[in-house]
Design a protein around this motif. Structure first.
Motif: not given
Ligand code: HPA
Length: 277
Positions: A167-189
């Protein structure tokens, strides 16, 4: 006591001979955040090579050291350069730095990386808040005798990425006019990039971004009870999504281009953590 635990403790003792700095927030700098230290009031730098037994990265652009300092009065430790499984280290070495930063005092782990975009609505240069992760393609760092000193045998993984920090990062992005996608990250080797068929598979599985780090670090940190957050810089669309072949140079260049917003989002988010630590 296990060899892995002994090595962790001996690295910790080695660090403590050099500095008594106690960080509250640990930040892992991915590609593109290499010169992030300019945003920190640096107190002390500790090259990994000065910590006996500590794994030292071999990837260009991942020169290794801990940077201790302050972001707006919040004591932080930054990892400039991380160790990847594909370099040939045992997985316990890959997560040793994460565990070490927890032992130093860090309660929050802020993970960053460069990643390939799997979600078809993503663009190179986007930033993505990591909401969850897929670990089944990477070795689990908790395999082996459980280190009861660090955490339980079967840790819950239902909220690896802390809701309040998200929530903090979402709000911070919004307050600073930074476009932020959201999603699931997978690690492969890695180290090879994925094939187009693997990318289609990952998309089917619900993955939005893919990379070669982060997930195992999050598992180790979650085991130790850290609060975790993460942001990926989408440095390229993943294999098969454009006509171009992928190169490490392209990843590095795109990550460098996104760096100003990336750094701003990390710094401003850390400032907002004051009330959470
Ligand atoms: N795949 C895996 N790791 C990556 C990529 C990718 O496309 N881009 C940056 N890191």
């Amino acid at each position: 006591m296990s060899e892995v635990y002994d090595k962790l403790i001996s690295c910790y003792e080695c660090v403590r001979k050099k500095t008594d700095f106690v960080p509250k927030v640990a930040i892992v700098l991915g590609s593109g955040l290499g010169d992030y230290a300019e945003n920190i009031r640096v107190e002390y730098e500790l090259p990994y090579s000065e910590i006996e037994g500590f794994p030292v990265s071999t990837v260009p652009g991942h020169a290794g050291k801990f940077i201790f300092g302050f972001i707006d009065e919040i004591p932080v430790v930054c990892m400039k350069g991380r160790v990847h499984f594909y370099e040939g280290y045992p997985i316990s070495d890959v997560v040793l730095p994460t565990r070490l930063m927890k032992l130093m005092g860090a309660r929050i782990l802020f993970l960053t990386n460069a990643a390939g975009g799997v979600n078809t609505s993503f663009h190179a240069g986007d930033l993505m808040l990591i909401k969850d992760q897929i670990s089944v393609f990477a070795p689990n760092p908790l395999i082996g005798a459980n280190m009861d000193e660090l955490g339980v045998r079967f840790p819950d993984m239902s909220t690896v990425y802390d809701g309040e920090l998200q929530q903090l990062i979402r709000r911070t992005a919004k307050d600073n006019g930074i476009f932020l996608q959201e999603g699931v990250y997978a690690q492969l080797t890695g180290p090879s990039f994925e094939s187009p068929a693997e990318i289609r598979m990952l998309r089917t599985l619900g993955c939005d971004a893919v990379g070669m780090s982060t997930v195992v670090e999050a598992i180790a940190a979650n085991h130790m009870g850290m609060k975790i957050c993460g942001i990926s810089c989408i440095s390229n669309l993943a294999a098969g999504m454009t006509a171009n072949p992928l190169t490490h140079e392209e990843v590095q260049e795109a990550a460098d281009m996104a760096a100003p917003n990336f750094k701003k989002l990390v710094t401003e988010s850390v400032k907002g953590m004051k009330k959470l630590i």
